[in-house]
Design a protein around this motif. Sequence first.
Motif, short mmCIF file in Angstrom:
data_model
loop_
_atom_site.label_atom_id
_atom_site.label_comp_id
_atom_site.label_asym_id
_atom_site.label_seq_id
_atom_site.Cartn_x
_atom_site.Cartn_y
_atom_site.Cartn_z
N ASN A 31 1.06 -1.21 -0.01
CA ASN A 31 0.02 -0.09 0.02
C ASN A 31 1.00 1.19 -0.11
OD1 ASN A 31 -2.37 -1.44 0.30
ND2 ASN A 31 -2.31 -1.39 2.45
N ARG A 54 -2.87 0.85 -3.85
CA ARG A 54 -3.71 -0.04 -3.34
C ARG A 54 -5.06 -0.31 -4.16
NH1 ARG A 54 -8.52 0.28 -0.26
NH2 ARG A 54 -8.27 2.63 -0.19
N ASP A 55 -5.57 0.72 -4.84
CA ASP A 55 -6.79 0.45 -5.75
C ASP A 55 -6.71 1.08 -7.07
OD1 ASP A 55 -8.98 2.90 -3.76
OD2 ASP A 55 -7.04 3.03 -5.11
N HIS A 57 -6.40 4.12 -7.72
CA HIS A 57 -7.37 5.18 -7.87
C HIS A 57 -6.32 6.39 -8.03
CE1 HIS A 57 -9.75 8.58 -6.93
NE2 HIS A 57 -9.10 9.08 -6.00
N ARG A 103 -2.94 4.15 2.27
CA ARG A 103 -4.13 3.58 1.68
C ARG A 103 -4.73 4.36 1.04
NH1 ARG A 103 -6.02 -1.04 4.08
NH2 ARG A 103 -8.14 -0.57 3.69
#
Length: 123
Positions: A31, A54-55, A57, A103
């Motif tokens: 992360n 992490r995602d 984005h 995160r």
Amino acid sequence: QLQFVESGGGSVQPGGSLRLSCAVSGFTSRNYAIGWFRQAPGLDSEQLSCFNHRDGHTWQAESVRGRFTISKDNTQDKVYLQMNDLKSDDTGVYTCGAKDGARWCVMADFDSWGQGTQVTVSS
């Protein structure tokens, strides 16, 4: 301790494009967030764009949205900032920053930065 290798700055005419890259080593977590800041002459540092590993984005400041795009190299901890339709107001020192263990893209929490690279937009 994070290590940064930045490249891609230079001089360009208005309307031109540049691509900055920032390779980061030393992350201890999967992360993390990497982003770009800009400091124009006589102004405070500005948060420009961020990638959250992490995602996936991404975030761009309103001042560059639609012109600048951040992306990540899938094979290494490296991000690119593609800058199109550059304007004279985009002139400044562009610095890559990061936060290990992040995160979310909270650029105010970044605590490590590269050395910066100069971008000059002028006719």
